[in-house]
Write a protein that holds these residues in place. Sequence first.
Motif, short mmCIF file in Angstrom:
data_model
loop_
_atom_site.label_atom_id
_atom_site.label_comp_id
_atom_site.label_asym_id
_atom_site.label_seq_id
_atom_site.Cartn_x
_atom_site.Cartn_y
_atom_site.Cartn_z
N GLN A 1 0.82 -1.20 0.00
CA GLN A 1 0.00 0.00 0.00
C GLN A 1 0.86 1.26 0.00
O GLN A 1 0.64 2.17 -0.78
N VAL A 2 1.83 1.29 0.91
CA VAL A 2 2.79 2.39 0.97
C VAL A 2 4.18 1.78 1.02
O VAL A 2 4.41 0.85 1.78
N GLN A 3 5.08 2.34 0.23
CA GLN A 3 6.47 1.88 0.22
C GLN A 3 7.41 3.03 0.52
O GLN A 3 7.18 4.15 0.06
N LEU A 4 8.46 2.73 1.26
CA LEU A 4 9.54 3.69 1.51
C LEU A 4 10.80 3.15 0.86
O LEU A 4 11.19 2.00 1.12
N ALA A 23 11.98 8.19 -0.25
CA ALA A 23 10.75 8.58 -0.92
C ALA A 23 9.64 7.62 -0.56
O ALA A 23 9.79 6.40 -0.69
N ALA A 24 8.53 8.17 -0.11
CA ALA A 24 7.35 7.37 0.20
C ALA A 24 6.39 7.43 -0.98
O ALA A 24 6.14 8.51 -1.53
N SER A 25 5.88 6.27 -1.35
CA SER A 25 4.94 6.23 -2.47
C SER A 25 3.76 5.32 -2.13
O SER A 25 3.85 4.47 -1.26
N GLY A 26 2.66 5.54 -2.84
CA GLY A 26 1.46 4.75 -2.60
C GLY A 26 0.26 5.64 -2.36
O GLY A 26 0.26 6.82 -2.72
N SER A 27 -0.74 5.09 -1.71
CA SER A 27 -2.00 5.81 -1.50
C SER A 27 -1.90 6.70 -0.26
O SER A 27 -2.58 6.51 0.74
N ILE A 28 -1.06 7.72 -0.36
CA ILE A 28 -0.76 8.59 0.79
C ILE A 28 -1.57 9.86 0.72
O ILE A 28 -1.56 10.55 -0.30
N PHE A 29 -2.22 10.19 1.84
CA PHE A 29 -2.88 11.48 1.96
C PHE A 29 -1.96 12.46 2.69
O PHE A 29 -1.79 13.59 2.29
N SER A 30 -1.37 11.99 3.78
CA SER A 30 -0.43 12.83 4.53
C SER A 30 0.45 11.95 5.41
O SER A 30 0.10 10.81 5.70
N VAL A 101 -1.51 8.81 6.89
CA VAL A 101 -2.92 8.75 6.54
C VAL A 101 -3.01 8.36 5.08
O VAL A 101 -2.46 9.04 4.21
N VAL A 102 -3.67 7.25 4.82
CA VAL A 102 -3.81 6.78 3.45
C VAL A 102 -5.19 7.14 2.93
O VAL A 102 -6.11 7.46 3.69
N THR A 103 -5.32 7.07 1.63
CA THR A 103 -6.57 7.51 1.00
C THR A 103 -7.64 6.45 1.00
O THR A 103 -8.78 6.72 0.67
N THR A 104 -7.27 5.23 1.39
CA THR A 104 -8.20 4.10 1.23
C THR A 104 -8.92 3.69 2.50
O THR A 104 -9.94 3.02 2.44
N THR A 105 -8.36 4.07 3.68
CA THR A 105 -8.99 3.71 4.95
C THR A 105 -8.87 4.88 5.92
O THR A 105 -8.02 5.75 5.73
N PRO A 106 -9.68 4.92 7.00
CA PRO A 106 -9.59 6.03 7.95
C PRO A 106 -8.48 5.90 8.97
O PRO A 106 -8.26 6.79 9.76
N ALA A 107 -7.76 4.79 8.99
CA ALA A 107 -6.74 4.57 10.01
C ALA A 107 -5.41 5.22 9.62
O ALA A 107 -5.24 5.67 8.49
#
Length: 122
Positions: A1-4, A23-30, A101-107
């Motif tokens: 989901q998120v990779q560093l 660099a962090a990549s994936g479904s990142i909101f913040s 904070v990812v874009t796919t879940t509230p956690a």
Amino acid sequence: QVQLVESGGGLVQAGGSLRLSCAASGSIFSINVMGWYRQAPGKQRELVATITSGGSTNYADSVKGRFTISRDNAKNTVYLQMNSLKPEDTAVYYCNAYGVVVTTTPATYDYWGKGTQVTVSS
């Protein structure tokens, strides 16, 4: 989901400099906090430096005045400028993203990179 993904490690002589990037990549909101940790052979992983999304920094006493952490929030990237390197800085350096904070879940989640080797010769 998120990779560093870390980069910039290598072999350097004492007194030299290196710049690490993560660099962090994936479904990142913040990302709340990004940081660097290190682990030398036979030792526990220890904090090197952290930086919040607002730019507040924290450093281990052993690196204060020699290392500088910075980040580009738009690129989800954190940097570690390491100057005046010492043999005791030799370790695997790990990137950490805390409170992601990812874009796919509230956690929120925490992530680690796989590490990059820094070797300082005397």
